[in-house]
Write a protein that holds these residues in place. Structure first.
Motif, PDB file in Angstrom:
ATOM      1  N   GLY A 264       0.641  -1.386  -0.020  1.00  0.00           N
ATOM      2  CA  GLY A 264      -0.055  -0.139   0.241  1.00  0.00           C
ATOM      3  C   GLY A 264       0.962   1.555   0.017  1.00  0.00           C
ATOM      4  O   GLY A 264       0.100   2.341  -0.621  1.00  0.00           O
ATOM      5  N   GLY A 265       2.197   1.361   0.512  1.00  0.00           N
ATOM      6  CA  GLY A 265       3.097   2.714   0.797  1.00  0.00           C
ATOM      7  C   GLY A 265       3.594   3.057  -0.862  1.00  0.00           C
ATOM      8  O   GLY A 265       3.698   4.050  -1.005  1.00  0.00           O
ATOM      9  N   LEU A 266       3.487   1.516  -1.156  1.00  0.00           N
ATOM     10  CA  LEU A 266       4.659   1.908  -2.653  1.00  0.00           C
ATOM     11  C   LEU A 266       3.277   2.205  -3.571  1.00  0.00           C
ATOM     12  O   LEU A 266       3.460   3.217  -4.504  1.00  0.00           O
ATOM     13  CB  LEU A 266       4.671   0.053  -3.488  1.00  0.00           C
ATOM     14  N   ALA A 267       2.040   1.949  -3.094  1.00  0.00           N
ATOM     15  CA  ALA A 267       0.657   2.277  -4.415  1.00  0.00           C
ATOM     16  C   ALA A 267       1.436   3.850  -3.886  1.00  0.00           C
ATOM     17  O   ALA A 267       0.869   4.558  -4.913  1.00  0.00           O
ATOM     18  CB  ALA A 267      -0.071   1.699  -4.422  1.00  0.00           C
ATOM     19  N   LEU A 268       1.481   4.363  -2.880  1.00  0.00           N
ATOM     20  CA  LEU A 268       0.906   5.679  -2.451  1.00  0.00           C
ATOM     21  C   LEU A 268       2.135   6.314  -2.853  1.00  0.00           C
ATOM     22  O   LEU A 268       2.024   7.732  -3.901  1.00  0.00           O
ATOM     23  CB  LEU A 268       0.962   6.107  -1.157  1.00  0.00           C
ATOM     24  N   LEU A 269       3.195   6.306  -2.715  1.00  0.00           N
ATOM     25  CA  LEU A 269       4.025   6.485  -3.670  1.00  0.00           C
ATOM     26  C   LEU A 269       4.324   6.921  -4.977  1.00  0.00           C
ATOM     27  O   LEU A 269       5.300   8.137  -5.410  1.00  0.00           O
ATOM     28  CB  LEU A 269       5.760   5.466  -3.241  1.00  0.00           C
ATOM     29  N   ILE A 270       3.887   6.284  -5.825  1.00  0.00           N
ATOM     30  CA  ILE A 270       3.137   5.916  -6.899  1.00  0.00           C
ATOM     31  C   ILE A 270       2.958   6.877  -7.529  1.00  0.00           C
ATOM     32  O   ILE A 270       2.939   7.899  -8.084  1.00  0.00           O
ATOM     33  CB  ILE A 270       3.109   4.179  -7.465  1.00  0.00           C
ATOM     34  N   TYR A 271       1.604   7.032  -6.794  1.00  0.00           N
ATOM     35  CA  TYR A 271       0.920   8.424  -6.631  1.00  0.00           C
ATOM     36  C   TYR A 271       1.292  10.224  -7.013  1.00  0.00           C
ATOM     37  O   TYR A 271       1.905  10.925  -7.058  1.00  0.00           O
ATOM     38  CB  TYR A 271      -0.098   8.410  -5.773  1.00  0.00           C
ATOM     39  N   ALA A 272       2.304   9.991  -5.529  1.00  0.00           N
ATOM     40  CA  ALA A 272       3.302  11.121  -5.214  1.00  0.00           C
ATOM     41  C   ALA A 272       3.971  11.463  -5.640  1.00  0.00           C
ATOM     42  O   ALA A 272       4.672  12.644  -5.948  1.00  0.00           O
ATOM     43  CB  ALA A 272       3.229  10.701  -4.145  1.00  0.00           C
ATOM     44  N   GLN A 273       4.256  10.591  -6.799  1.00  0.00           N
ATOM     45  CA  GLN A 273       5.935  10.788  -8.077  1.00  0.00           C
ATOM     46  C   GLN A 273       5.982  12.037  -8.390  1.00  0.00           C
ATOM     47  O   GLN A 273       4.882  12.833  -9.067  1.00  0.00           O
ATOM     48  CB  GLN A 273       6.246   9.970  -8.584  1.00  0.00           C
TER      49      GLN A 273
ATOM     50  N   LEU B 100       1.554   5.634 -15.754  1.00  0.00           N
ATOM     51  CA  LEU B 100       2.149   5.775 -13.884  1.00  0.00           C
ATOM     52  C   LEU B 100       1.124   5.655 -13.292  1.00  0.00           C
ATOM     53  O   LEU B 100       0.593   4.878 -12.369  1.00  0.00           O
ATOM     54  CB  LEU B 100       3.308   6.419 -13.342  1.00  0.00           C
ATOM     55  N   ARG B 101      -0.175   6.562 -12.838  1.00  0.00           N
ATOM     56  CA  ARG B 101      -1.458   6.367 -12.206  1.00  0.00           C
ATOM     57  C   ARG B 101      -2.258   5.332 -12.334  1.00  0.00           C
ATOM     58  O   ARG B 101      -1.969   4.692 -11.475  1.00  0.00           O
ATOM     59  CB  ARG B 101      -2.087   7.989 -11.980  1.00  0.00           C
TER      60      ARG B 101
ATOM     61  N   ILE C  31      -0.275   2.257 -13.402  1.00  0.00           N
ATOM     62  CA  ILE C  31       0.202   1.692 -12.403  1.00  0.00           C
ATOM     63  C   ILE C  31      -0.126   1.419 -11.261  1.00  0.00           C
ATOM     64  O   ILE C  31      -0.300   0.243 -10.551  1.00  0.00           O
ATOM     65  CB  ILE C  31       1.882   1.052 -12.775  1.00  0.00           C
ATOM     66  N   GLY C  32      -0.024   2.965 -10.215  1.00  0.00           N
ATOM     67  CA  GLY C  32      -0.109   2.478  -9.113  1.00  0.00           C
ATOM     68  C   GLY C  32      -1.410   2.545  -8.675  1.00  0.00           C
ATOM     69  O   GLY C  32      -1.854   1.561  -7.651  1.00  0.00           O
ATOM     70  N   PHE C  33      -2.626   2.072  -9.915  1.00  0.00           N
ATOM     71  CA  PHE C  33      -4.136   2.044  -9.035  1.00  0.00           C
ATOM     72  C   PHE C  33      -4.183   0.248  -9.239  1.00  0.00           C
ATOM     73  O   PHE C  33      -4.730  -0.657  -8.262  1.00  0.00           O
ATOM     74  CB  PHE C  33      -4.296   2.335 -10.164  1.00  0.00           C
ATOM     75  N   VAL C  34      -2.949   0.067 -10.139  1.00  0.00           N
ATOM     76  CA  VAL C  34      -2.873  -1.596 -10.484  1.00  0.00           C
ATOM     77  C   VAL C  34      -2.393  -2.290  -8.799  1.00  0.00           C
ATOM     78  O   VAL C  34      -3.029  -3.076  -8.196  1.00  0.00           O
ATOM     79  CB  VAL C  34      -2.453  -2.266 -11.053  1.00  0.00           C
ATOM     80  N   VAL C  35      -1.107  -1.235  -8.550  1.00  0.00           N
ATOM     81  CA  VAL C  35      -0.452  -1.608  -7.085  1.00  0.00           C
ATOM     82  C   VAL C  35      -1.660  -1.424  -5.865  1.00  0.00           C
ATOM     83  O   VAL C  35      -1.848  -2.147  -4.724  1.00  0.00           O
ATOM     84  CB  VAL C  35       0.939  -1.051  -7.020  1.00  0.00           C
ATOM     85  N   TYR C  36      -2.113  -0.824  -5.639  1.00  0.00           N
ATOM     86  CA  TYR C  36      -3.350  -0.636  -4.878  1.00  0.00           C
ATOM     87  C   TYR C  36      -4.734  -1.337  -5.151  1.00  0.00           C
ATOM     88  O   TYR C  36      -5.133  -2.123  -3.659  1.00  0.00           O
ATOM     89  CB  TYR C  36      -4.015   0.680  -5.075  1.00  0.00           C
ATOM     90  N   VAL C  37      -4.903  -1.494  -5.985  1.00  0.00           N
ATOM     91  CA  VAL C  37      -5.750  -3.191  -6.123  1.00  0.00           C
ATOM     92  C   VAL C  37      -4.953  -4.703  -5.542  1.00  0.00           C
ATOM     93  O   VAL C  37      -5.794  -5.227  -4.604  1.00  0.00           O
ATOM     94  CB  VAL C  37      -6.359  -3.002  -7.268  1.00  0.00           C
ATOM     95  N   ALA C  38      -4.105  -4.488  -5.481  1.00  0.00           N
ATOM     96  CA  ALA C  38      -2.985  -5.572  -4.996  1.00  0.00           C
ATOM     97  C   ALA C  38      -2.986  -5.433  -3.997  1.00  0.00           C
ATOM     98  O   ALA C  38      -2.854  -7.186  -2.912  1.00  0.00           O
ATOM     99  CB  ALA C  38      -1.953  -5.581  -6.014  1.00  0.00           C
ATOM    100  N   ASN C  39      -3.153  -4.076  -3.326  1.00  0.00           N
ATOM    101  CA  ASN C  39      -2.800  -4.640  -1.517  1.00  0.00           C
ATOM    102  C   ASN C  39      -4.203  -5.186  -1.508  1.00  0.00           C
ATOM    103  O   ASN C  39      -4.392  -5.577  -0.263  1.00  0.00           O
ATOM    104  CB  ASN C  39      -2.628  -3.188  -1.318  1.00  0.00           C
TER     105      ASN C  39
END
Length: 466
Positions: free
Chosen positions: A102-111, A118-119, A121-129
């Motif tokens: 979840g922290g990685l998803a937030l970091l991707i969003y804040a880049q 990129l966003r 990809i972050g959404f996919v990480v968020y769902v994976a979390n």
């Protein structure tokens, strides 16, 4: 298979540590001196006896795995902690995987430097979390249903219990991730839902912070020389209330935003204050040196004095110290920006946001420096003595450092410094690689049965490697 026989007070005990052997005439008769350059890895040692020889975990199924295994001597008689047929058990520390994802998803969003997709990809990480979190909850539920009594045992264990709050940290990343990826200004109902989740999270995390520390104070006898960063974990969730508030306040109506920010700031202050008290003990342990000794404890348990650095298998946990000042720096800037431009305090006084926001940035930089110091100390410690076997505390390499990078990004954005932003981008790439490396080792450890068994996870105590 070697024959295991009970230890008696008259049994000779050879003491081994990183290749150094010292003979003790009997359990409880004095303590062998050990050169301070050598360390015993754990507070308690598993011993198996064949004749008069005692085999350390180095002679186990995993050569050189000096032990993150802690067992009573009685438990070794007629049982093998390395038997692959022993039942698998899931531990609370598995939620560190979810909160790191979840922290990685937030970091991707804040880049600060985005590129197309990129966003997404972050959404996919968020769902994976969310999926990972649900799977861990299901596994934990199965554990408690299939193995009666393990729930109470786990939440009262002197070490495993400190990882119980990681479920709240994982929930915090889901709440903030939902705010970033799933809620728009037009989603009125979801805005109110996030507000309700925030207040529920505050109540739950405050209960954990009070109840768990109260239980530890009353029940456990934890010497300050055994202090580990995991002692901070019970206060970590309530501290992240401020981080959640800094993320969700900007989309909340003013009548909701101000109470959320005030409570978030209060909780953030509580968490950071307790963390500072813990830091005093942590530094005290790190600066202490002393002789290691075998002592008799109720004639069943062999322990050693713990001083100085944690053993190499648990040094990654030092990165937990990075989190409190880093997330506080992030939260202070976020909450200052989330305040309405004209804040009317009941008495008719209007606070100038042009003053509050620069003060927030100054405070964030102040805290960021402390976070950087802990990051450097932890990095040097791990580099000098890297772990050889996977532990779930490796995820401390990811989640606390996520807060450090997010704080760096926020500071760079506030002072409009492109160099800081690129520095944060470089750190983000390093963290992504770290996440993938830890994830690979996690999967590998499960496949080779190196974790998920009694005596191999967070059901054992930390040690030293002075």
């Amino acid at each position: 298979m070697e024959q295991r026989v009970p230890l008696t007070p008259d049994s000779p005990i050879p003491f081994q540590s990183n290749g150094l052997s010292t003979q003790a005439t009997s359990i409880g008769q004095g303590a062998p001196e050990v050169h301070p350059g050598y360390g015993v890895d754990d507070e308690r040692h598993s011993l198996s006896v064949s004749g008069t020889q005692v085999n350390s975990p180095v002679d186990s199924i995993h050569d050189g795995k000096e032990g993150h295994d802690v067992e009573k001597v009685d438990d070794l008689i007629g049982a093998d902690i390395y038997d692959p047929n022993r039942p698998k058990i899931h531990f609370w520390a598995w939620f560190t995987l979810s909160m790191s994802t979840g922290g990685l998803a937030l970091l991707i969003y804040a880049q600060p430097h985005q590129f197309p997709g990129l966003r997404q990809i972050g959404f996919v990480v968020y769902v994976a979390n969310i999926i990972i979190f649900a799977c861990i909850v299901a596994a934990m539920t199965m554990r408690f249903v299939l193995h009666k009594g393990t729930f109470i045992t786990s939440i009262t264990h002197s070490r495993e219990a400190f990882f119980v709050p990681t479920i709240f940290l994982a929930i915090a990343t889901i709440i903030t991730g939902t705010q970033r990826y799933a809620i728009t200004e037009e989603s009125t109902s979801l805005v109110w839902l996030i507000s309700a989740l925030f207040w529920g999270y505050v109540a739950g995390s405050l209960f954990v912070a009070i109840a768990q520390y109260s239980y530890v104070f009353k029940t456990h006898d934890l010497g300050l020389h055994t202090m580990m960063p995991t002692w901070i974990l019970p206060i970590f969730p309530i501290m992240l209330s401020g981080t959640i508030a800094s993320v969700i306040a900007e989309t909340q109506p003013e009548m909701n935003a101000i109470p959320i920010i005030v409570v978030g700031l209060t909780c953030q202050g509580l968490g950071l204050s307790v963390a500072f008290m813990m830091y005093a003990h942590m530094v005290g342990r790190l600066m202490s040196r002393g002789k290691l000794a075998i002592i008799n404890h109720t004639e069943k348990l062999l322990t050693n004095s713990l001083l100085g650095m944690p053993n190499r298998e648990h040094r990654a946990g030092l990165f937990m110290n990075v989190g409190p000042p880093a997330f506080t720096a992030l939260a202070v800037i976020g909450m200052a920006n989330g305040l309405p431009d004209n804040l009317d305090i009941n008495m008719g006084m209007v606070l100038d946001m042009k003053v509050i926001r620069p003060i927030a940035v100054v405070a964030a930089i102040f805290l960021w420096a402390l976070s950087l110091w802990w990051f450097s100390i932890a990095t040097v410690s791990v580099v000098l003595s890297p772990p050889q076997y996977f532990h779930l505390n490796w995820w401390a390499l990811a989640f606390p450092n996520t807060g450090f990078i997010l704080a760096t990004i926020s500071i760079g954005n506030e002072i409009q410094h492109e160099g800081i932003r690129w520095f944060a981008t470089g750190l983000s790439i390093c963290l992504l690689l770290t996440y993938l490396i830890v994830l690979y080792n996690l999967v590998r450890a499960v496949v080779i049965q190196d974790i998920m068994y009694p005596g191999r996870d967070e059901d054992v105590l930390d040690g030293t490697d002075t």
